[in-house]
Motif scaffolding. Sequence first.
Motif, PDB file in Angstrom:
ATOM      1  N   ARG A 146      -4.117   7.290   5.862  1.00 41.49           N
ATOM      2  CA  ARG A 146      -4.622   7.289   7.241  1.00 41.49           C
ATOM      3  C   ARG A 146      -6.109   6.957   7.343  1.00 41.49           C
ATOM      4  NH1 ARG A 146      -4.228  13.004  10.027  1.00 41.49           N
ATOM      5  NH2 ARG A 146      -2.111  12.211  10.104  1.00 41.49           N
ATOM      6  N   THR A 147      -6.874   7.102   6.252  1.00 37.18           N
ATOM      7  CA  THR A 147      -8.294   6.743   6.301  1.00 37.18           C
ATOM      8  C   THR A 147      -8.533   5.271   5.977  1.00 37.18           C
ATOM      9  OG1 THR A 147      -8.585   7.474   4.003  1.00 37.18           O
ATOM     10  CG2 THR A 147      -9.049   9.078   5.738  1.00 37.18           C
ATOM     11  N   HIS A 148      -7.476   4.536   5.671  1.00 32.52           N
ATOM     12  CA  HIS A 148      -7.618   3.090   5.483  1.00 32.52           C
ATOM     13  C   HIS A 148      -7.926   2.470   6.841  1.00 32.52           C
ATOM     14  CE1 HIS A 148      -6.635  -1.086   4.631  1.00 32.52           C
ATOM     15  NE2 HIS A 148      -6.578  -0.804   3.343  1.00 32.52           N
TER      16      HIS A 148
ATOM     17  N   GLU B 106      -2.494   0.554 -12.770  1.00 37.80           N
ATOM     18  CA  GLU B 106      -3.678   1.361 -12.491  1.00 37.80           C
ATOM     19  C   GLU B 106      -4.686   0.621 -11.618  1.00 37.80           C
ATOM     20  OE1 GLU B 106      -2.247   1.172 -15.389  1.00 37.80           O
ATOM     21  OE2 GLU B 106      -2.010   3.174 -16.262  1.00 37.80           O
ATOM     22  N   GLU B 107      -4.858  -0.679 -11.842  1.00 35.42           N
ATOM     23  CA  GLU B 107      -5.859  -1.411 -11.068  1.00 35.42           C
ATOM     24  C   GLU B 107      -5.530  -1.476  -9.580  1.00 35.42           C
ATOM     25  OE1 GLU B 107      -3.512  -4.741 -13.322  1.00 35.42           O
ATOM     26  OE2 GLU B 107      -4.170  -2.673 -13.679  1.00 35.42           O
ATOM     27  N   HIS B 108      -4.255  -1.290  -9.230  1.00 35.77           N
ATOM     28  CA  HIS B 108      -3.873  -1.320  -7.822  1.00 35.77           C
ATOM     29  C   HIS B 108      -4.332  -0.072  -7.071  1.00 35.77           C
ATOM     30  CE1 HIS B 108      -0.603  -4.268  -9.198  1.00 35.77           C
ATOM     31  NE2 HIS B 108      -1.463  -4.951  -8.471  1.00 35.77           N
ATOM     32  N   LEU B 109      -4.698   0.984  -7.793  1.00 38.46           N
ATOM     33  CA  LEU B 109      -5.165   2.199  -7.125  1.00 38.46           C
ATOM     34  C   LEU B 109      -6.438   1.940  -6.326  1.00 38.46           C
ATOM     35  CD1 LEU B 109      -4.545   4.850  -9.926  1.00 38.46           C
ATOM     36  CD2 LEU B 109      -3.164   4.433  -7.882  1.00 38.46           C
ATOM     37  N   SER B 110      -7.182   0.909  -6.676  1.00 34.04           N
ATOM     38  CA  SER B 110      -8.404   0.577  -5.939  1.00 34.04           C
ATOM     39  C   SER B 110      -8.109   0.090  -4.524  1.00 34.04           C
ATOM     40  CB  SER B 110      -9.211  -0.488  -6.695  1.00 34.04           C
ATOM     41  OG  SER B 110      -8.475  -1.715  -6.775  1.00 34.04           O
ATOM     42  N   LEU B 111      -6.856  -0.268  -4.248  1.00 34.71           N
ATOM     43  CA  LEU B 111      -6.484  -0.693  -2.901  1.00 34.71           C
ATOM     44  C   LEU B 111      -6.395   0.484  -1.940  1.00 34.71           C
ATOM     45  CD1 LEU B 111      -3.603  -3.197  -3.805  1.00 34.71           C
ATOM     46  CD2 LEU B 111      -5.961  -3.772  -3.195  1.00 34.71           C
ATOM     47  N   LEU B 112      -6.220   1.693  -2.474  1.00 36.49           N
ATOM     48  CA  LEU B 112      -6.071   2.881  -1.644  1.00 36.49           C
ATOM     49  C   LEU B 112      -7.432   3.367  -1.167  1.00 36.49           C
ATOM     50  CD1 LEU B 112      -3.468   4.845  -3.800  1.00 36.49           C
ATOM     51  CD2 LEU B 112      -3.013   3.460  -1.759  1.00 36.49           C
ATOM     52  N   PRO B 113      -7.464   4.120  -0.053  1.00 39.08           N
ATOM     53  CA  PRO B 113      -8.730   4.720   0.387  1.00 39.08           C
ATOM     54  C   PRO B 113      -9.275   5.657  -0.682  1.00 39.08           C
ATOM     55  CG  PRO B 113      -7.034   4.917   2.084  1.00 39.08           C
ATOM     56  CD  PRO B 113      -6.331   4.441   0.849  1.00 39.08           C
ATOM     57  N   SER B 114     -10.591   5.868  -0.669  1.00 34.08           N
ATOM     58  CA  SER B 114     -11.223   6.757  -1.644  1.00 34.08           C
ATOM     59  C   SER B 114     -10.628   8.160  -1.544  1.00 34.08           C
ATOM     60  CB  SER B 114     -12.730   6.821  -1.401  1.00 34.08           C
ATOM     61  OG  SER B 114     -13.311   5.545  -1.546  1.00 34.08           O
ATOM     62  N   ARG B 115     -10.443   8.773  -2.722  1.00 30.85           N
ATOM     63  CA  ARG B 115      -9.901  10.122  -2.762  1.00 30.85           C
ATOM     64  C   ARG B 115     -11.029  11.138  -2.645  1.00 30.85           C
ATOM     65  NH1 ARG B 115      -4.809  10.755  -4.819  1.00 30.85           N
ATOM     66  NH2 ARG B 115      -5.353  12.739  -5.784  1.00 30.85           N
ATOM     67  N   ALA B 116     -10.649  12.369  -2.335  1.00 30.53           N
ATOM     68  CA  ALA B 116     -11.630  13.444  -2.245  1.00 30.53           C
ATOM     69  C   ALA B 116     -12.236  13.701  -3.616  1.00 30.53           C
ATOM     70  CB  ALA B 116     -10.972  14.717  -1.711  1.00 30.53           C
ATOM     71  N   PRO B 117     -13.509  14.134  -3.702  1.00 31.77           N
ATOM     72  CA  PRO B 117     -14.133  14.410  -4.993  1.00 31.77           C
ATOM     73  C   PRO B 117     -13.355  15.454  -5.777  1.00 31.77           C
ATOM     74  CG  PRO B 117     -15.756  14.423  -3.228  1.00 31.77           C
ATOM     75  CD  PRO B 117     -14.409  14.372  -2.577  1.00 31.77           C
TER      76      PRO B 117
ATOM     77  N   LEU C 227       0.824  -1.204   0.000  1.00 33.59           N
ATOM     78  CA  LEU C 227       0.000   0.000   0.000  1.00 33.59           C
ATOM     79  C   LEU C 227       0.859   1.255   0.000  1.00 33.59           C
ATOM     80  CD1 LEU C 227      -2.859  -0.942   2.499  1.00 33.59           C
ATOM     81  CD2 LEU C 227      -3.069  -0.562   0.038  1.00 33.59           C
ATOM     82  N   VAL C 228       1.954   1.231   0.755  1.00 38.89           N
ATOM     83  CA  VAL C 228       2.884   2.364   0.732  1.00 38.89           C
ATOM     84  C   VAL C 228       3.443   2.562  -0.674  1.00 38.89           C
ATOM     85  CG1 VAL C 228       5.131   3.166   1.571  1.00 38.89           C
ATOM     86  CG2 VAL C 228       3.475   2.205   3.177  1.00 38.89           C
ATOM     87  N   LEU C 229       3.796   1.468  -1.336  1.00 42.79           N
ATOM     88  CA  LEU C 229       4.337   1.550  -2.693  1.00 42.79           C
ATOM     89  C   LEU C 229       3.294   2.099  -3.664  1.00 42.79           C
ATOM     90  CD1 LEU C 229       6.649   0.990  -4.664  1.00 42.79           C
ATOM     91  CD2 LEU C 229       5.817  -1.360  -4.862  1.00 42.79           C
ATOM     92  N   VAL C 230       2.048   1.659  -3.541  1.00 42.30           N
ATOM     93  CA  VAL C 230       0.994   2.166  -4.425  1.00 42.30           C
ATOM     94  C   VAL C 230       0.788   3.667  -4.196  1.00 42.30           C
ATOM     95  CG1 VAL C 230      -1.461   2.013  -5.019  1.00 42.30           C
ATOM     96  CG2 VAL C 230      -0.149  -0.070  -4.581  1.00 42.30           C
ATOM     97  N   ALA C 231       0.799   4.091  -2.937  1.00 46.14           N
ATOM     98  CA  ALA C 231       0.633   5.516  -2.641  1.00 46.14           C
ATOM     99  C   ALA C 231       1.778   6.338  -3.225  1.00 46.14           C
ATOM    100  CB  ALA C 231       0.544   5.723  -1.131  1.00 46.14           C
TER     101      ALA C 231
END
Length: 265
Positions: free
Chosen positions: A179-181, A240-251, A150-154
């Motif tokens: 931090r919202t994960h 790109e598909e790994h971005l779904s592992l991250l918490p939702s981003r702000a609108p 997750l750190v690597l994806v971020a």
Amino acid sequence: MSGILIHVPPAHGGEPTTLHLGPGETARFGRGTTAHPVELLLPDPAVSRFAGEIRVTEDHWRLSNYSTTHSYLVENPEGAGEYLRIAPRRSGAPIPFEFARVVLPTQGSTVTFQVFAPDHVYLDPDDPAGARGTRTLPAYSLDETATYFLVLVALCEPRLRDASAVSVPTTPQVVERLRTHPALTRLTARAVSAHIDYLAEQKLRVRGLRDNAAPGSGARRTGKREAVVGVALRFGLVREEHLSLLPSRAPGLPPAKPSLSGDHG
């Protein structure tokens, strides 16, 4: 197998300690003495001068508890609460976790340090008995369920979303992003730095970081982050598909752009 990475958080305002051990090497931990210092200093008065020892084998590590009165715990932070209790005077207990937290009791609290262990070895699904010769090892072995991934994806996220992005996120920015994960609400900057060290030195085996920048300096840390992002993106380890592992981003933030490489394997 390239060994293990041990990270000791700073104590009493000091600096964190990171130690690499290769196969066959050992490190003692505790308060030590002036005449006989230890490799992993834990300067708490409730910790024995020689509290224990870590020994690295070919494919795992072992923990010895020198205490005659206290058990130690080895926790699996990536799991569902699994832990091992290492009894007093236990010698060479094998530790199965790829990422572990060693916990020593103190007066009213605990002292901890983290151990990043070798990759787990799995049987070749096409040749489980090894009848066709030496098994093929993966060039890079990453656990997509682990915190370090997750750190690597971020770290890779800005360049996945915009190929023209130049800078990579700083350590505080990674903490803020994750931090919202639900599993990472207590993630700290020091823990993120330890995960980056593990990625650079163990998982991705980045070379060329031993420059004139002092260890722990901003220049060296920036170079390490850029290096792991470069390897991960060039070899398609983070996509790109790994971005779904991250918490939702702000609108309002841009979605990931489609890959232009044509390689979707």
